[in-house]
Design an enzyme around this catalytic site. Structure first.
Site, short mmCIF file in Angstrom:
data_model
loop_
_atom_site.label_atom_id
_atom_site.label_comp_id
_atom_site.label_asym_id
_atom_site.label_seq_id
_atom_site.Cartn_x
_atom_site.Cartn_y
_atom_site.Cartn_z
N HIS A 10 17.07 6.55 -12.11
CA HIS A 10 16.13 6.53 -11.00
C HIS A 10 15.43 7.87 -10.81
CE1 HIS A 10 18.87 3.16 -10.20
NE2 HIS A 10 17.79 2.57 -9.76
N GLU A 43 0.83 -1.21 0.00
CA GLU A 43 0.00 0.00 0.00
C GLU A 43 0.86 1.26 0.00
OE1 GLU A 43 -2.26 -3.25 2.27
OE2 GLU A 43 -0.20 -2.50 2.16
N CYS A 50 10.23 -2.18 -4.97
CA CYS A 50 10.18 -3.38 -4.11
C CYS A 50 10.51 -4.61 -4.94
CB CYS A 50 8.80 -3.54 -3.48
SG CYS A 50 8.31 -2.19 -2.40
#
Length: 758
Positions: free
Chosen positions: A688, A18, A510
């Protein structure tokens, strides 16, 4: 003795990421700042609620972050580089430091000790620190109001913070420390006035090889803290290894000392046995592994706790480090074999282990209950232990190639590459269309034929784009891969992949580290079909893209009861088989990425030589069987390379590409002292950051590199893969990169040859 439980830190990302979704929704303008802050507050409080339900006595607050804890510390103390000071909105300023803006480059990023977590490197210039906002106090009050709960604020200690930051005048760090300590004192006083009892202050720099000057700084700083804020109980927290200078550290005037009893190789216990432990301090024992996913042997942990309880008069039980480094919970894992799932322990399950051990030590759980807990894991692991112990004969596998100068001629004759060849690192944007296609395939809504057709269309699309951009060496884009390690974890025997085992790597990125549970073996070609198809669409060379054995090892959860070297060699042999399959199919440039090469380096220098020996052997085992005309590449990113150039050289790759854009080409200085003969691509722009670099910036990067590298050595490429970028960002940035490279190529040719360039 009454023994308490504690936690060092909890994962930020939420059970189903989340946190990541909120970040990216905010960055994309899908939610406003108020909605974003509210969502993050809910995630933060939910993590506290779960720890309360787990029965943890000392629950950390301040471990939650909107991006990174080092960045949080810099921001809290006003270390804002001048280039960001014109930004009025605090949240916008915070993310600009992490991600850059269209006008300014982001702060550097590198690995957090020997983990796969990347932290933002603060810039300590001449800014005088000040307490901009007492974040721990704000969170302490929020949790107290919500739950009527006393918590343990967590702070990064001043010495670790400064030594891990970027200081343009390194010898002035003690001056910066003298300015920073009073700001910490002010923060502690505010916490004390609010009724805070315990504060965890993380100083993991203490597990590295540190000199007497740093120890002297610790004595001075913590004497000041003790004198000026006597009512705060400081827990000096270390992790990832044993502390250096044990006697000096445990003598510091703090309430407790946090030690890692999992990754210390027995040294912390040895020091306690030899030197004892102060009776007036709390021993905060890191007992449960915070970096791996296997269930603890609670019986063994109980034996160690009994020993520690006989030495220390006050004891707290907790994980070895923050649980940031493991997934949140196993309860969503429904696709793993039952036996494997039953042997796993993620963050929530580790807190259960902490509670059980604490209750056992307080007489509320019996040894029989601990034995019963261990039996399930032991019966499972026994099933695979014999398989894992299988050995491979590597005595007949080549570990070296023909001399570089000889094979370079063969490669150039075959590849016919221009001066300053341009390429990318491997991946292209994983758009929502790509992710949705993969999800449809995994759910069975698409069959294999439909999915492969989609992947081929994406490959063809990006081969065409690369040709239009005039890149010299192309890639197929890796659209079939979720992650550079997870993909191979799905293909190799002895590895398993989770459904929801996400861990933060950097920012909102992630990953799901695979689980190595048994003997690693090659089963069938893994990347050949897509690579060969891409090569069939163009006359330009297409790189085969593989992940190296060291990175697969370091970015996986490996059983802690088997030799990592043994697993490493099994991985190397498996990757070797894929290298040879690609070569057999006519692929003449093969990139074996090792971004985690340095990541597994032990924190103590005395262990470095053994690690490097195994790492080099594994890479050469995987790559040395090819013909001399086959060009081997490797890629590394976001580590401190200047101290390992000799190791990079020993890998004997023909071409290496290394991240250097965030450090503004400072890595180039390494080549002023180390004469590197092979070819190299120093990343010329930061993938990035969402900003598009200017041609002037990239020209400056190329210019800087060519001051110390020969033009025939130098490749032009981004600093990492492009999967996280949008298509329009990717194309625009690569266009600028190619234009800058072509301009320099023309200038070199105009000079009448490479030798006259300098």
């Amino acid at each position: 003795m009454f023994i308490r439980s504690s936690n060092v830190g909890y994962p930020r990302i939420g059970e189903k990421r989340e946190w990541k979704k909120a970040l990216e929704s905010f960055w994309n303008g899908q939610i406003n700042e108020q909605q974003f802050i509210k969502t993050m507050e809910h995630i933060r409080l939910d993590s506290i609620r779960k720890q309360v339900e787990k029965g943890i006595d000392l629950i950390p607050i301040g471990d939650f972050s909107l991006y990174d804890h080092m960045l949080d510390t810099a921001f809290m103390f006003g270390y804002i580089p001048e280039r960001f000071q014109q930004i009025d909105n605090a949240l916008e300023q915070y993310f600009a430091m992490a991600r850059g803006t269209n006008g300014q480059h982001a702060l550097e990023m590198t690995k957090w000790f020997n983990t796969n977590y990347h932290y933002i490197v603060p810039e300590i210039g001449q800014t005088k620190p000040r307490l901009v906002e007492n974040r721990p106090l704000k969170e302490y009050n929020l949790v107290k109001e919500t739950f009527d709960l006393e918590t343990k604020p967590v702070l990064l200690g001043p010495i670790t913070f400064l030594l891990l930051s970027k200081q343009y005048e390194r010898h002035e760090w003690r001056k910066h420390l003298a300015q920073l300590v009073p700001v910490y004192v002010e923060l502690f006083k505010q916490l004390s006035e609010a009724g805070v009892s315990f504060v965890q202050i993380d100083e993991p720099i203490l597990v590295q090889d540190i000199d007497d000057d740093i120890i002297d700084a610790f004595r001075h700083v913590y004497d000041v803290f003790h004198r000026d804020v006597p009512n705060i109980n400081l827990i000096l927290q270390t992790y990832f290894d044993s502390v250096s200078h044990y006697r000096e550290i445990v003598a510091l005037p703090v309430a407790g000392i946090g030690l890692d009893f999992v990754h210390d190789d027995g040294e912390n216990v040895k020091n306690i046995n030899i030197h004892g432990f102060p009776k007036d301090k709390i021993l905060v024992a890191g007992i449960v592994d915070g970096r791996n996913v296997w269930k603890s042997s609670l019986v063994q942990k109980a034996k160690l706790l009994h020993h520690l309880a006989n030495v220390a008069e006050q004891l707290i039980i907790q994980p070895s480090c923050s649980l940031l480094h493991v997934p949140v919970t196993t309860k969503h894992e429904h696709t793993l074999p039952t036996e494997l799932a039953g042997a796993l322990s993620f963050a929530d399950e580790k807190l259960d282990e902490i509670r059980m051990l604490t209750e056992y030590m307080n007489g509320n759980v019996t040894i029989d209950q601990l034995i019963k807990y261990d039996e399930q894991t032991n019966s499972y692991l026994a099933k695979f232990r014999k398989q894992q112990e299988q050995t491979n004969d590597i005595s007949t596998v080549p570990l070296s190639r023909t001399p570089y100068n000889e094979r370079k001629k063969a490669q150039q004759a075959h590849l016919q590459l221009p001066l300053l060849p341009t390429t990318t690192i491997g991946s292209f944007p994983q758009t929502s269309d790509v992710r949705q296609a993969r999800m449809k395939w995994k759910k069975g809504e698409w069959n294999d034929k439909q999915y492969k057709s989609f992947i081929k269309n994406e490959i063809a699309k990006w081969i065409k784009i690369q040709e239009q951009l005039q890149l010299d060496v192309l890639v197929h884009g890796e659209f079939e891969r979720t992650d550079m390690v997870e993909f191979f974890g799905e293909k190799l025997q002895g590895m398993a992949c989770t459904t929801n085992g996400w861990v933060q790597s950097y920012g909102s990125r992630c990953v799901r580290p695979p689980i190595i549970f048994s003997h690693i073996a090659y089963q069938q070609p893994m990347t050949v079909e897509e690579t060969v198809y891409a090569q069939s669409l163009t006359n330009k060379p297409v790189k085969g893209m593989l992940t190296g054995p060291v990175t697969i090892l370091n970015w996986s959860f490996v059983r802690d009861d088997i030799s990592r070297k043994h697993v490493l060699m099994q991985l190397a042999l498996a990757i070797r088989e894929e290298v040879l399959q690609l070569e057999k199919e006519g692929i003449r440039i093969i990139q074996v990425d090792e971004p985690a090469l340095r990541e597994g380096l032990p924190l103590k220098k005395e262990k470095h030589a053994s690690y490097w020996k195994d790492a080099v052997m594994a890479f050469r085992l995987a790559t040395s069987s090819v013909k001399e005309e086959t060009q081997i590449h490797t890629h590394m990113c976001y580590s401190q390379f200047e101290h390992m150039m000799h190791i990079i050289d020993e890998l004997d790759a023909d071409v290496i590409s290394i991240e250097s854009s965030r450090s503004h080409g400072e890595l180039v200085s390494s080549f002023e002292t180390y004469e590197y003969q092979k070819e190299i691509g120093l990343g010329v722009y930061d993938i990035h950051s969402p900003r598009i670099p200017t041609k002037e910036e990239l020209s400056e990067q190329i210019e800087r590199a060519l001051r110390v590298l020969r033009p025939e050595q130098f490749w032009v490429n981004p600093d990492c893969g492009l999967k996280t970028r949008k298509e329009e960002e990717t194309i625009a940035a690569l266009q600028v990169m190619v234009e800058a490279a072509h301009e320099y190529r023309e200038r070199l040719l105009a000079y009448g040859g490479m030798k006259s360039w300098k």
